[in-house]
Design a protein around this motif. Structure first.
Motif, PDB file in Angstrom:
ATOM      1  N   ALA A  89      -3.133  -9.566  -0.801  1.00  0.00           N
ATOM      2  CA  ALA A  89      -2.704  -8.794   0.365  1.00  0.00           C
ATOM      3  C   ALA A  89      -2.402  -7.388  -0.135  1.00  0.00           C
ATOM      4  N   LEU A  90      -2.797  -6.386   0.640  1.00  0.00           N
ATOM      5  CA  LEU A  90      -2.613  -4.993   0.208  1.00  0.00           C
ATOM      6  C   LEU A  90      -1.854  -4.227   1.299  1.00  0.00           C
ATOM      7  N   PRO A  91      -0.551  -4.507   1.454  1.00  0.00           N
ATOM      8  CA  PRO A  91       0.194  -3.825   2.513  1.00  0.00           C
ATOM      9  C   PRO A  91       0.430  -2.356   2.211  1.00  0.00           C
ATOM     10  N   ASP A  92       0.458  -1.559   3.288  1.00  0.00           N
ATOM     11  CA  ASP A  92       0.897  -0.161   3.208  1.00  0.00           C
ATOM     12  C   ASP A  92       2.417  -0.206   3.308  1.00  0.00           C
ATOM     13  N   GLY A 140      -0.748  -0.168  -5.784  1.00  0.00           N
ATOM     14  CA  GLY A 140      -2.088   0.087  -5.243  1.00  0.00           C
ATOM     15  C   GLY A 140      -2.834   1.162  -6.010  1.00  0.00           C
ATOM     16  N   SER A 141      -2.087   2.125  -6.570  1.00  0.00           N
ATOM     17  CA  SER A 141      -2.733   3.233  -7.286  1.00  0.00           C
ATOM     18  C   SER A 141      -3.538   2.747  -8.489  1.00  0.00           C
ATOM     19  N   ALA A 142      -3.258   1.531  -8.971  1.00  0.00           N
ATOM     20  CA  ALA A 142      -4.056   0.974 -10.068  1.00  0.00           C
ATOM     21  C   ALA A 142      -5.526   0.847  -9.658  1.00  0.00           C
ATOM     22  N   PHE A 143      -5.747   0.801  -8.338  1.00  0.00           N
ATOM     23  CA  PHE A 143      -7.101   0.575  -7.819  1.00  0.00           C
ATOM     24  C   PHE A 143      -7.724   1.850  -7.248  1.00  0.00           C
ATOM     25  N   GLY A 144      -7.031   2.964  -7.439  1.00  0.00           N
ATOM     26  CA  GLY A 144      -7.557   4.244  -6.971  1.00  0.00           C
ATOM     27  C   GLY A 144      -6.585   4.935  -6.042  1.00  0.00           C
ATOM     28  N   PRO A 145      -6.770   6.262  -5.887  1.00  0.00           N
ATOM     29  CA  PRO A 145      -5.805   7.048  -5.105  1.00  0.00           C
ATOM     30  C   PRO A 145      -5.744   6.658  -3.632  1.00  0.00           C
ATOM     31  N   SER A 146      -6.820   6.039  -3.107  1.00  0.00           N
ATOM     32  CA  SER A 146      -6.794   5.700  -1.677  1.00  0.00           C
ATOM     33  C   SER A 146      -5.796   4.582  -1.382  1.00  0.00           C
ATOM     34  N   ALA A 147      -5.304   3.913  -2.417  1.00  0.00           N
ATOM     35  CA  ALA A 147      -4.337   2.827  -2.183  1.00  0.00           C
ATOM     36  C   ALA A 147      -2.965   3.183  -2.751  1.00  0.00           C
ATOM     37  N   GLU A 148      -2.673   4.488  -2.865  1.00  0.00           N
ATOM     38  CA  GLU A 148      -1.399   4.824  -3.520  1.00  0.00           C
ATOM     39  C   GLU A 148      -0.185   4.565  -2.624  1.00  0.00           C
ATOM     40  N   ARG A 149      -0.424   4.349  -1.339  1.00  0.00           N
ATOM     41  CA  ARG A 149       0.704   3.994  -0.451  1.00  0.00           C
ATOM     42  C   ARG A 149       0.842   2.477  -0.329  1.00  0.00           C
ATOM     43  N   HIS A 150       0.139   1.747  -1.192  1.00  0.00           N
ATOM     44  CA  HIS A 150       0.068   0.292  -1.061  1.00  0.00           C
ATOM     45  C   HIS A 150       0.564  -0.410  -2.330  1.00  0.00           C
ATOM     46  N   VAL A 151       0.873  -1.676  -2.172  1.00  0.00           N
ATOM     47  CA  VAL A 151       1.036  -2.551  -3.340  1.00  0.00           C
ATOM     48  C   VAL A 151       0.154  -3.780  -3.105  1.00  0.00           C
ATOM     49  N   ARG A 152      -0.265  -4.397  -4.198  1.00  0.00           N
ATOM     50  CA  ARG A 152      -1.087  -5.606  -4.077  1.00  0.00           C
ATOM     51  C   ARG A 152      -0.265  -6.827  -4.432  1.00  0.00           C
ATOM     52  N   LEU A 153      -0.248  -7.799  -3.524  1.00  0.00           N
ATOM     53  CA  LEU A 153       0.424  -9.075  -3.794  1.00  0.00           C
ATOM     54  C   LEU A 153      -0.643 -10.156  -3.857  1.00  0.00           C
TER      55      LEU A 153
END
Ligand code: PMP
Ligand code: GLU
Length: 396
Positions: free
Chosen positions: A327-330, A357-370
């Motif tokens: 899950a990749l919530p903002d 999320g930033s581990a996966f690129g700047p477009s996911a920097e407002r996110h975390v991955r669970l």
């Protein structure tokens, strides 16, 4: 004499996902109570019908080198699977290489197609190891950030904008780690059009193909007549069959390029482990169907719980993953800063480890991955702890 590291090796960072796993172990060794939702690996045991033939192979002395491309019977089973499940035609003699992990499969596939200075388009969010692999090979990973507001939809325009005379390939992952998105027919058309117009190699990472929800269809790019001759498909056994520690994957692609790719395997690892290949052969058999169905049903129940629970937290929004187990919530509405800051906060205040999320690129920097490759009771406790920490600490 000093041991000076090579600049290219020094230039890449550690794998954030692997480093987080180390951090979990470190904290546990200190006696700290941590719930690990950062791991990208199934929590299920490898099915018995896979373990047994591998153990038997060990006992039978099947413990020596195999052909570099892999044992013929496994390549034949992979060819049959690619035909039936994916609509991909690959000759087991010339077009398939069994690799020690999909990770190594992607590395040798890239080594077989890119020259120093070549650019590879990587639509992101994307798995953490693609860009470092490209860098190690002297190429340049060109991040193509997809817009979270469009649900990370891939468009021909975005890809085209990133193309230069040095662009050699485009790398896609469906179902996607970390977004859980699956390539739609329109997105696949767009990608194929751009690849055709600019004569790009397509690297398709389909390792999560069996883990998908709501009856969604998996589309293999190499099955398309307009992509067949330009696509290398990377896949593996880690996720579908809970075999991460076995380290087994494969690459399938056009004969001419696979002739070069196999040389990279010959000169690096030689071949995948012999007895592991016997287990993998069993994994591709009919007996796996109910096991995979059961595991996917469990992931689906966890997905529904986790996404529902995350969306109940004020300041968090989470799309439904269509595949994979993330899950990749903002989390930008929480007031805790970026995904990176939020992840650090969650470890300290809730004892829950997630991936920024930033581990996966700047477009996911407002996110975390669970990761929801964790039992439902762990997910439940994690959500309770996060909610409690936000209530008590978050307000300060
Ligand atoms: N691709 C993706 C998208 C992944 O998440 C992983 C997980 N590590 C891999 C490839 C590599 O899998 P493995 O090396 O375990 O086969
Ligand atoms: N692919 C998994 C992840 O994204 C496993 C760790 C890794 O090899 O990156 O967490």
């Amino acid at each position: 004499m000093s041991t000076r590291p090579a600049p290219v090796a020094a230039s890449i960072g550690r794998s954030p996902t692997v480093a987080l796993l180390d951090e979990v172990q470190r904290r546990r060794a200190l006696g700290l109570d941590v719930l690990n939702l950062s791991g990208g690996e199934p929590d299920f045991a490898t099915p018995d019908h896979v373990v047994e033939p591998a153990v038997e192979a060990l006992r039978d002395g099947f413990t020596h080198y195999t052909p570099s491309r892999g044992i013929p019977e496994l390549r034949e089973a992979i060819a049959a699977k690619l035909h039936t499940d994916n609509g991909i035609e690959a000759d087991p003699g010339t077009d398939i290489i069994v690799t020690p992990s999909a990770k190594h499969g992607m590395f040798i596939a890239l080594a077989g197609v890119i020259a120093p200075g070549d650019e590879v388009l990587v639509p992101s969010p994307a798995w953490v190891s693609y860009a470092p692999m490209i860098t190690l090979l002297g190429g340049r990973a060109v991040d193509v950030p997809l817009d979270p507001r469009s649900g990370f939809t891939l468009t021909a325009e975005q890809l085209t904008e990133a193309v230069t005379p040095r662009t050699r390939a485009v790398l896609v992952n469906t179902p996607n780690n970390p977004t859980g998105r699956m390539l739609t027919a329109d997105e696949a058309d767009a990608l194929a059009r751009v690849a055709d117009r600019h004569d790009l190699v397509v690297l398709a990472d389909e390792i999560y193909e069996h883990i998908r929800y709501g009856g969604r269809t998996h589309r293999s790019l190499a099955a398309r007549p307009d992509c067949r001759e330009r696509t290398l498909t990377v896949n593996g056994f880690s996720k579908s069959y809970a075999m991460t520690g076995w380290r087994l994957g494969y690459v399938a692609g056009p004969t001419a390029v696979m002739r070069e790719v196999v040389k990279v395997q010959e000169h690096t690892v030689g071949c995948a482990s012999s007895f592991v290949q016997r287990g993998a052969l069993a994994a591709l058999g009919e007996a796996s169907r109910p096991c995979v169905d059961d595991m996917v049903a469990s992931y689906d129940a966890r997905r529904r719980f986790l996404v529902g629970a995350l969306n109940k937290i004020p300041g968090v929004t989470c799309d439904d993953p269509e595949g994979a187990f993330y899950a990749l919530p903002d989390i930008s509405g929480l007031g805790l800063g970026s995904g990176q800051e939020c992840a650090a906060w969650l470890i300290e205040h809730a004892g829950v480890v997630v991936t920024p999320g930033s581990a996966f690129g700047p477009s996911a920097e407002r996110h975390v991955r669970l990761s929801f490759a964790a039992p439902l009771d762990i997910l439940t406790t994690a959500v309770e702890r996060i909610t409690a920490a936000l209530r008590t600490e978050g307000a300060r």
